[in-house]
Design an enzyme around this catalytic site. Structure first.
Site, PDB file in Angstrom:
ATOM      1  N   HIS A 123       0.766  -1.245  -0.161  1.00 41.32           N
ATOM      2  CA  HIS A 123      -0.005  -0.240   0.032  1.00 41.32           C
ATOM      3  C   HIS A 123       0.833   1.324  -0.023  1.00 41.32           C
ATOM      4  O   HIS A 123       1.949   1.127   0.545  1.00 41.32           O
ATOM      5  CB  HIS A 123      -0.954  -0.005   1.175  1.00 41.32           C
ATOM      6  CG  HIS A 123      -2.073  -0.938   0.823  1.00 41.32           C
ATOM      7  ND1 HIS A 123      -3.305  -1.027   1.782  1.00 41.32           N
ATOM      8  CD2 HIS A 123      -2.268  -2.223   0.127  1.00 41.32           C
ATOM      9  CE1 HIS A 123      -3.960  -1.871   1.453  1.00 41.32           C
ATOM     10  NE2 HIS A 123      -3.643  -2.799   0.510  1.00 41.32           N
ATOM     11  N   GLU A 149       0.679   3.858   1.737  1.00 41.08           N
ATOM     12  CA  GLU A 149       1.179   4.281   3.041  1.00 41.08           C
ATOM     13  C   GLU A 149       2.853   3.723   3.572  1.00 41.08           C
ATOM     14  O   GLU A 149       3.354   4.291   4.142  1.00 41.08           O
ATOM     15  CB  GLU A 149       0.198   4.361   4.200  1.00 41.08           C
ATOM     16  CG  GLU A 149      -1.155   4.986   3.876  1.00 41.08           C
ATOM     17  CD  GLU A 149      -2.128   4.124   2.969  1.00 41.08           C
ATOM     18  OE1 GLU A 149      -1.693   3.426   2.131  1.00 41.08           O
ATOM     19  OE2 GLU A 149      -3.284   4.569   3.169  1.00 41.08           O
ATOM     20  N   CYS A 169      -5.920   1.881   5.239  1.00 43.51           N
ATOM     21  CA  CYS A 169      -6.712   0.619   5.689  1.00 43.51           C
ATOM     22  C   CYS A 169      -5.945   0.200   7.151  1.00 43.51           C
ATOM     23  O   CYS A 169      -5.368   0.856   7.544  1.00 43.51           O
ATOM     24  CB  CYS A 169      -6.430  -0.460   4.697  1.00 43.51           C
ATOM     25  SG  CYS A 169      -4.472  -1.197   4.915  1.00 43.51           S
ATOM     26  N   CYS A 217      -2.344  -0.530   7.229  1.00 46.80           N
ATOM     27  CA  CYS A 217      -1.716   0.855   7.208  1.00 46.80           C
ATOM     28  C   CYS A 217      -1.632   1.611   8.377  1.00 46.80           C
ATOM     29  O   CYS A 217      -0.559   2.397   8.751  1.00 46.80           O
ATOM     30  CB  CYS A 217      -1.839   1.747   5.975  1.00 46.80           C
ATOM     31  SG  CYS A 217      -1.201   0.795   4.593  1.00 46.80           S
TER      32      CYS A 217
HETATM   33  N1  LIG Z   1      -5.199   3.103   1.970  1.00 45.55           N
HETATM   34  C1  LIG Z   1      -5.201   2.298   0.834  1.00 45.55           C
HETATM   35  C2  LIG Z   1      -5.899   1.336   0.325  1.00 45.55           C
HETATM   36  C3  LIG Z   1      -5.638   0.638  -0.779  1.00 45.55           C
HETATM   37  N2  LIG Z   1      -4.607   0.863  -1.187  1.00 45.55           N
HETATM   38  C4  LIG Z   1      -4.396  -0.035  -2.574  1.00 45.55           C
HETATM   39  C5  LIG Z   1      -4.379  -1.320  -2.596  1.00 45.55           C
HETATM   40  C6  LIG Z   1      -4.893  -1.708  -3.826  1.00 45.55           C
HETATM   41  O1  LIG Z   1      -3.758  -1.648  -4.736  1.00 45.55           O
HETATM   42  C7  LIG Z   1      -5.762  -0.606  -4.224  1.00 45.55           C
HETATM   43  C8  LIG Z   1      -7.104  -0.877  -3.786  1.00 45.55           C
HETATM   44  O2  LIG Z   1      -7.808  -1.661  -4.724  1.00 45.55           O
HETATM   45  P1  LIG Z   1      -9.190  -1.835  -4.941  1.00 45.55           P
HETATM   46  O3  LIG Z   1      -9.711  -2.573  -3.775  1.00 45.55           O
HETATM   47  O4  LIG Z   1      -9.789  -0.355  -4.952  1.00 45.55           O
HETATM   48  O5  LIG Z   1      -9.452  -2.506  -6.226  1.00 45.55           O
HETATM   49  O6  LIG Z   1      -5.261   0.612  -3.283  1.00 45.55           O
HETATM   50  C9  LIG Z   1      -3.658   1.713  -0.880  1.00 45.55           C
HETATM   51  O7  LIG Z   1      -2.550   1.794  -1.292  1.00 45.55           O
HETATM   52  N3  LIG Z   1      -3.897   2.368   0.397  1.00 45.55           N
HETATM   53 ZN   LIG Z   2      -3.211  -0.078   3.504  1.00 42.71          ZN
END
Ligand SMILES: Nc1ccn([C@H]2C[C@H](O)[C@@H](COP(=O)(O)O)O2)c(=O)n1
Ligand SMILES: [Zn+2]
Length: 191
Positions: A97, A99, A123, A126
């Protein structure tokens, strides 16, 4: 008769110089959030791109990251899908992710007392990293997942740990970057 005084421009040695500062510069918070959004543009995730920018008390950027595959795990070989029969074939078990990457990419000894600007609320995983690394403030733009358990847990932990979280509401919906801008003199918006 009084002539109108133009303080904006002054003739010095034949040159016309601007004497007052620009008013349409981007302010710090907008700058840091824009850095997070710019970083997100590096992401190869076809469905969602996230960016994060960590800033210290002196307004210095100490870490930037976006969601992507770990080093050594090729963007071309590892999966980007979501709705797969086996979890092993979806991105979720692999992707780092934004973060997490921003924290691990730090160019300072630590990120204690820093603020993290994120394009999407962190999330739960993170949130744990944010808390453990000593970051004291989360500035987020989107909170689109607020109803999901992962994000409810995240907020619960951040609140309990005393990490201040607040939503950044942008004053404008876009910032334009023109690479040709430096080739010509800065134009005032009225021109
Ligand atoms: N706070 C976050 C939440 C999600 N991500 C990333 C992880 C995945 O690559 C994407 C989410 O994918 P989705 O479930 O919307 O298809 O975003 C993050 O980096 N930081
Ligand atoms: Zn995350």
């Amino acid at each position: 008769m009084d002539l109108p005084v133009k303080i904006e421009e002054l003739t010095l040695n034949g040159d016309t110089k601007n004497q007052t500062k620009r008013e349409d510069y981007i302010e710090w918070k907008e700058y840091f959030m824009a850095m997070a959004f710019l970083a997100a543009k590096r992401s190869k995730d076809p469905s969602f791109q996230v960016g994060a920018c960590i800033v210290n008390k002196e307004n210095r950027i100490v870490g930037v990251g976006y969601n992507g595959m770990p080093f050594g795990c090729s963007d071309d070989d590892f999966p980007w899908g979501k709705n797969t029969t086996s979890p092993l074939d979806s991105k979720f078990l692999y992707v780092c992710h934004a973060e997490m990457n921003a924290i691990l990419n730090k160019n300072s000894a630590d990120v204690k007392d820093c603020t993290i600007y994120v394009s999407l609320f962190p999330c739960n995983e993170c949130a744990k990293m944010i808390i453990q690394s000593g970051i004291k403030e989360v500035v987020y733009l989107s909170d689109k997942n607020a109803h999901k358990d992962i994000y409810i847990a995240s907020r619960k932990m951040l609140d309990a740990a005393g990490v201040k979280c607040w939503q950044y509401i942008p004053k404008r919906d876009k910032i334009e970057i023109r690479f040709t801008e430096t080739d010509c003199e800065t134009m005032s918006p009225s021109k």
